[in-house]
Scaffold this motif. Structure first.
Motif, short mmCIF file in Angstrom:
data_model
loop_
_atom_site.label_atom_id
_atom_site.label_comp_id
_atom_site.label_asym_id
_atom_site.label_seq_id
_atom_site.Cartn_x
_atom_site.Cartn_y
_atom_site.Cartn_z
N ALA A 55 -31.33 -63.12 28.59
CA ALA A 55 -31.40 -62.38 27.33
C ALA A 55 -32.73 -62.56 26.62
O ALA A 55 -33.25 -61.62 26.01
CB ALA A 55 -30.25 -62.80 26.41
N ASP A 56 -33.32 -63.75 26.70
CA ASP A 56 -34.57 -63.99 25.96
C ASP A 56 -35.77 -63.26 26.55
O ASP A 56 -36.82 -63.16 25.91
CB ASP A 56 -34.85 -65.49 25.87
N THR A 57 -35.64 -62.74 27.79
CA THR A 57 -36.77 -62.03 28.41
C THR A 57 -36.47 -60.54 28.64
O THR A 57 -37.26 -59.85 29.28
CB THR A 57 -37.14 -62.68 29.75
N ILE A 58 -35.33 -60.05 28.13
CA ILE A 58 -35.00 -58.62 28.26
C ILE A 58 -35.30 -57.93 26.93
O ILE A 58 -34.82 -58.38 25.88
CB ILE A 58 -33.53 -58.42 28.66
N PHE A 226 -37.03 -53.48 29.68
CA PHE A 226 -37.89 -54.15 30.66
C PHE A 226 -37.74 -55.66 30.52
O PHE A 226 -37.41 -56.18 29.44
CB PHE A 226 -39.36 -53.73 30.47
N LYS A 227 -37.95 -56.35 31.63
CA LYS A 227 -37.82 -57.81 31.67
C LYS A 227 -39.19 -58.42 31.91
O LYS A 227 -39.92 -58.02 32.83
CB LYS A 227 -36.87 -58.24 32.78
N GLN A 230 -41.86 -64.26 30.86
CA GLN A 230 -41.58 -65.25 29.84
C GLN A 230 -41.25 -64.54 28.53
O GLN A 230 -41.69 -63.41 28.30
CB GLN A 230 -42.79 -66.17 29.63
N ALA A 231 -40.51 -65.23 27.67
CA ALA A 231 -40.13 -64.63 26.39
C ALA A 231 -41.36 -64.33 25.53
O ALA A 231 -41.41 -63.33 24.81
CB ALA A 231 -39.17 -65.55 25.65
N SER A 232 -42.38 -65.19 25.63
CA SER A 232 -43.58 -65.02 24.82
C SER A 232 -44.41 -63.80 25.22
O SER A 232 -45.29 -63.37 24.48
CB SER A 232 -44.45 -66.28 24.91
N ASP A 233 -44.13 -63.25 26.40
CA ASP A 233 -44.89 -62.07 26.85
C ASP A 233 -44.65 -60.86 25.96
O ASP A 233 -45.47 -59.94 25.93
CB ASP A 233 -44.51 -61.72 28.30
N LEU A 234 -43.53 -60.84 25.24
CA LEU A 234 -43.22 -59.70 24.38
C LEU A 234 -44.30 -59.52 23.31
O LEU A 234 -44.73 -58.40 23.02
CB LEU A 234 -41.85 -59.88 23.72
N LYS A 266 -46.00 -44.55 17.13
CA LYS A 266 -45.98 -46.00 17.05
C LYS A 266 -44.97 -46.53 18.05
O LYS A 266 -43.76 -46.31 17.91
CB LYS A 266 -45.60 -46.45 15.63
N LEU A 267 -45.47 -47.22 19.07
CA LEU A 267 -44.60 -47.84 20.06
C LEU A 267 -44.30 -49.27 19.64
O LEU A 267 -45.16 -49.95 19.07
CB LEU A 267 -45.26 -47.84 21.44
N SER A 268 -43.11 -49.72 19.91
CA SER A 268 -42.73 -51.10 19.61
C SER A 268 -41.73 -51.56 20.65
O SER A 268 -41.22 -50.77 21.44
CB SER A 268 -42.13 -51.21 18.20
N ALA A 269 -41.47 -52.85 20.66
CA ALA A 269 -40.48 -53.42 21.59
C ALA A 269 -39.73 -54.53 20.89
O ALA A 269 -40.28 -55.22 20.02
CB ALA A 269 -41.17 -53.94 22.85
N MET A 270 -38.47 -54.69 21.24
CA MET A 270 -37.61 -55.66 20.56
C MET A 270 -36.72 -56.34 21.59
O MET A 270 -36.24 -55.70 22.53
CB MET A 270 -36.76 -54.95 19.51
N ASN A 271 -36.52 -57.64 21.40
CA ASN A 271 -35.64 -58.37 22.31
C ASN A 271 -34.22 -57.87 22.19
O ASN A 271 -33.76 -57.47 21.11
CB ASN A 271 -35.70 -59.87 22.00
N ILE A 272 -33.49 -57.89 23.28
CA ILE A 272 -32.14 -57.32 23.33
C ILE A 272 -31.19 -58.01 22.35
O ILE A 272 -30.25 -57.38 21.84
CB ILE A 272 -31.59 -57.41 24.78
#
Length: 827
Positions: A55-58, A226-227, A230-234, A266-272
């Motif tokens: 979950a922390d990397t999805i 996307f996976k 590492q979690a910090s890659d987000l 504006k593109l963004s990404a958020m952890n699941i």
């Protein structure tokens, strides 16, 4: 022996003071039950999608379109081609998958159903650790002729029979295929934003004729997960998304040649794990949560528990004078202060444990109704860890609630108490009780104002004029499917003949089922590069008449006039690229067309061609209609045009003046007769609109309920305190009556004593409640007049005073009417 003595003393004290004991136990039990139920909700809302192994990397990609003159358009979905660009540009990404949704007709033997199907990329199986009950998910998603079913879907089609290798026929409307069941998975828990009833693999070749599904950069029809390694890659990826957009998105159709994609996108990404409470935008599979409501409920639970604890502290401290002799005699007999503190804390903990036991009984009794209102499946899990937690909380509440009373009671001086034959309250004790009453009423008044504002806004949303008549209006879906589309005119004609039907139309969208469709549009005076993004909703003949939408100027579409715009194919073959258009008032202003009357006859130009193709169409404005609320009041009405769809409509709308059940039954009979291969589906527009606010309505009801409980608990405490005060002033009341005071004078004296804390509480609560409610209302574009909050504050003060007066007067009258002889013999 000492412990037994403590328990015996505690039990006798409880038995001798039944009223105060009952108020303490029931007040604390109600408060604790409310807290437990609120925390069940909060725990459920904050645990979404935490069960995934990675979950922390999805993460999920989101898009916001910032178009001048329009509210930002937030989408939790992403363009189809973006998946390939992401994997190419970011080495931190291990896997990626799109999740698109479609509702094909599914046939198995004599069963015909329309079910939601998720279209995913093969790497979906590498990202999500689904619980597989049978078969092989990974192999199934690498085969475009295999299908994965959830346990519920498998039972729906096959019952208890094994599903593996069974064949289902899926009709996606533009292609059909037989799929073999390759795997069955366990149903996902309720606390997930993913909903996976049926899964098939994406084969982009199947969607070449519908490139808007997975092939267009400005069409967002699938979620993109996307996976990362590492979690910090987000954070790294998020910091580069503007440049990513500039490098990959095609030239924007607005802003000129120098415009960059990042200027408007504006593109963004958020952890699941954050999606349920923090994501915003259209395109979710399941309803989103409300972070503000989670925080609010958490605060309310704390306030309820605080009021219950204040009750306990107030009443226990108030009883100090009645136990002064007991304390003094114990000290004379050798009891230390430590012994007395332990004894009184023990009594407090005992009451807390009893209240906690009663609280869980209340929780179990009310959970079914609670779940029904929230549309959840919450339950209390009595695991050893949870039981230990409950016991610890009970002990903590008991100790904290009884801490001050214990130290006050154990601090009496025997000589002073026994010499005076009484124990007068200290100034500190009186000030503490007055302060606690102020806190209680400040909380109650604040909750009253907040509840009233939330309720008023919900009523405003439900009763506000949306620009059309939503009553007595039924919509029939699935008309756009091939089998139904061929019979559309037949269905329209038969429905028009129905004696209870007053009007019939068709369209691609209806209120409550609206999409974010847009088109570039300009007047001849506006340069092509400065074209404006305008919303569009395709409608059929008689749409505005059926929905009773007010026409401000001009007319609507007429079958007897040349209103039809030729199709792209017809224009390419030489047909005149001209047609008619109806617009709303917001579009009128956005396009600068002057008054509604001035707009009639003016030309609007739109480009309908494929990317790179010059296919401009001239549309003559024939009508201007009032702005229509197709969506929630949280969104501004957008500038819209309503092009005529002469040959296609996915929804039929029926206005009727008879029984809804009769219309539904007759419409279903007609449908089954003419379109037997497509299941009948319908709804009522007023019900669809109510669904916009269903979750908020449920939360508002609960907020009102819990606020009411807080006020009730405060009233319980005030009742007990008033009873004690009236009892303590028995001799004073007797003397006053002998000196000529009337019952009214005595009651007024006691009532005024409790009115002062209420006035102070109003001064504390009003500014806080106003600030919080003003801020909450900012989320609504269309909202109640904020001056109403001031009136509600005044009403809350009157309400609080009435509660105090009624509560105090109820106790005071009984004492005031008693015989003064008995009062003078008191003590």
């Amino acid at each position: 022996m000492l412990v037994k003595n403590y328990i015996t003393t505690a039990w006798r004290n409880m038995a001798n003071n039944k009223l105060f004991t009952a108020i303490n136990i029931f007040g604390l039990a109600i408060g604790l039950a409310a807290c437990v139920m609120i925390m069940l909700y909060v725990q459920h809302e904050t645990k979404y999608d935490q069960f995934w192994q990675n979950a922390d990397t999805i993460h999920r990609a989101h898009v916001t379109f910032n178009v001048p003159g329009r509210d930002p358009m937030d989408a939790v979905s992403a363009p189809g081609p973006m998946i390939h660009a992401l994997k190419k540009d970011f080495e931190q990404i291990e896997y990626a998958t799109r999740i698109g949704s479609w509702g094909p007709t599914i046939t198995y033997k004599d069963k015909v159903m329309i079910e939601d199907v998720r279209l995913v990329d093969p790497e979906f199986a590498d990202m999500f650790d689904l619980t597989v009950l049978a078969g092989d998910v990974k192999a199934s998603l690498n085969d475009n002729q295999s299908i994965v079913l959830s346990e519920s879907a498998a039972k729906k089609f096959f019952g208890d029979k094994p599903a593996i290798n069974e064949v289902l026929s899926l009709d996606f409307n533009h292609f059909q295929r037989e799929y073999k069941v390759g795997a069955v998975i366990e149903d996902l828990p309720d606390n997930s934003q993913l909903d996976l009833p049926i899964i098939v693999a994406i084969d982009e070749k199947d969607w070449e004729e519908q490139r808007w599904m997975f092939g267009h950069w400005f069409s967002v029809n699938s979620q993109l997960y996307f996976k990362t390694k590492q979690a910090s890659d987000l954070a790294t990826i998020s910091s580069q998304l503007d440049q990513f957009a500039n490098n990959n998105f095609p030239q924007m159709p607005i802003g000129g040649d120098d415009a960059k994609a990042s200027d408007f996108i504006k593109l963004s990404a958020m952890n699941i794990q954050d999606l349920h409470l923090k994501a915003t935008g259209f395109g979710e599979m399941r309803p989103q949560g409300n972070q503000t409501m989670v925080i609010t409920f958490s605060a309310v639970s704390f306030l309820i528990l605080l009021i219950a604890a204040i009750n306990f502290m107030n009443l226990s401290t108030a009883q100090a004078s009645r136990r002064a002799k007991e304390v003094s005699l114990r000290k004379v007999m050798g009891a230390s202060r430590r012994n007395l503190v332990v004894q009184f804390l023990g009594e407090s903990v005992l009451l807390s444990v009893i209240a906690f036991t009663l609280a869980f009984a209340l929780v179990e009794l009310t959970l079914p109704l609670y779940n029904e209102v929230l549309n959840r499946s919450l339950s209390v899990s009595y695991t050893p860890v949870n039981i230990a937690t409950f016991v610890a909380v009970a002990l903590a509440v008991g100790v904290l609630s009884g801490l001050y009373p214990a130290f006050v009671l154990s601090n009496f001086r025997p000589a002073t108490v026994l010499k005076a034959n009484k124990s007068a309250d200290t100034k500190a004790s009186l000030k503490l009780r007055a302060g606690l009453v102020v806190v209680q009423f400040a909380i109650s008044i604040g909750l009253f104002v907040s509840t009233a504002v939330v309720y008023a806004q919900m009523q405003y949303a439900l009763n506000m004029d949306p620009g059309y008549n939503k009553d007595n209006l039924m919509v029939i879906y699935r008309v756009g499917r091939d089998a139904a589309s061929e019979q559309r005119n037949v269905l329209l004609n038969e429905l028009e003949k129905h004696p209870q039907v007053t009007s019939v139309t068709y369209s691609n969208e209806t209120p409550g089922n609206a999409n974010e469709n847009n088109t570039m549009m300009r007047t001849p005076e506006i340069p092509e590069e400065d074209a404006l993004l305008i919303g569009q909703r395709a409608v059929g003949y008689n749409f505005f008449e059926t929905y009773q939408i007010n026409v401000v100027a001009g007319r609507t579409y007429d079958k007897n006039r040349a209103d039809i715009t030729p199709s792209n194919e017809e224009i390419r073959e030489g047909a005149p690229a001209k047609g008619a258009i109806v617009i709303n008032e917001s579009a009128l202003q956005r396009l600068g067309l002057g008054t509604p009357e001035q707009a009639l006859g003016k030309i609007l130009i739109t480009d309908r061609g494929d990317p790179g193709e010059d296919l401009s169409v001239e549309l003559t404005v024939i009508g201007v209609v009032e702005d229509i609320h197709f969506s929630s009041l949280r969104a501004t009405i957008r500038p819209e045009v309503y092009p005529l769809s002469a040959d296609f409509g996915s929804i039929i709308s029926v206005r009727f003046n008879g029984s809804p059940e009769t219309i539904k039954a007759d419409a279903e009979k007609m449908w089954t007769q003419h379109v037997p291969s497509v299941p009948f589906s319908y709804s009522y527009v007023d019900a669809e609109i109510a669904e916009f606010y269903q979750q908020e309505q449920g939360e508002a009801q609960l907020f009102a309920t819990f606020s009411g409980l807080a006020i009730f608990i405060a009233c319980l405490g005030l009742f007990g305190l008033a009873s004690f005060t009236a009892h303590r002033k028995t001799k004073e009341i007797g003397i006053r009556k002998v000196m000529g005071a009337s019952v009214f004078d005595i009651v007024r004296m006691l009532v005024l004593q409790f009115s002062k804390p209420v006035f102070i509480a109003c001064l504390v609560a009003w500014p806080i409640a106003c600030y919080l409610m003003f801020d909450w209302l900012q989320a609504f574009v269309y909202r109640i007049d904020t001056s109403l909050i001031i009136l509600l504050c005044a009403a809350s003060g009157v309400f609080a005073l009435l509660i105090a007066w009624v509560t105090v007067a109820g106790n005071s009258i009984k004492v005031a009417r008693s015989n003064p002889i008995k009062a003078l013999r008191y003590e």
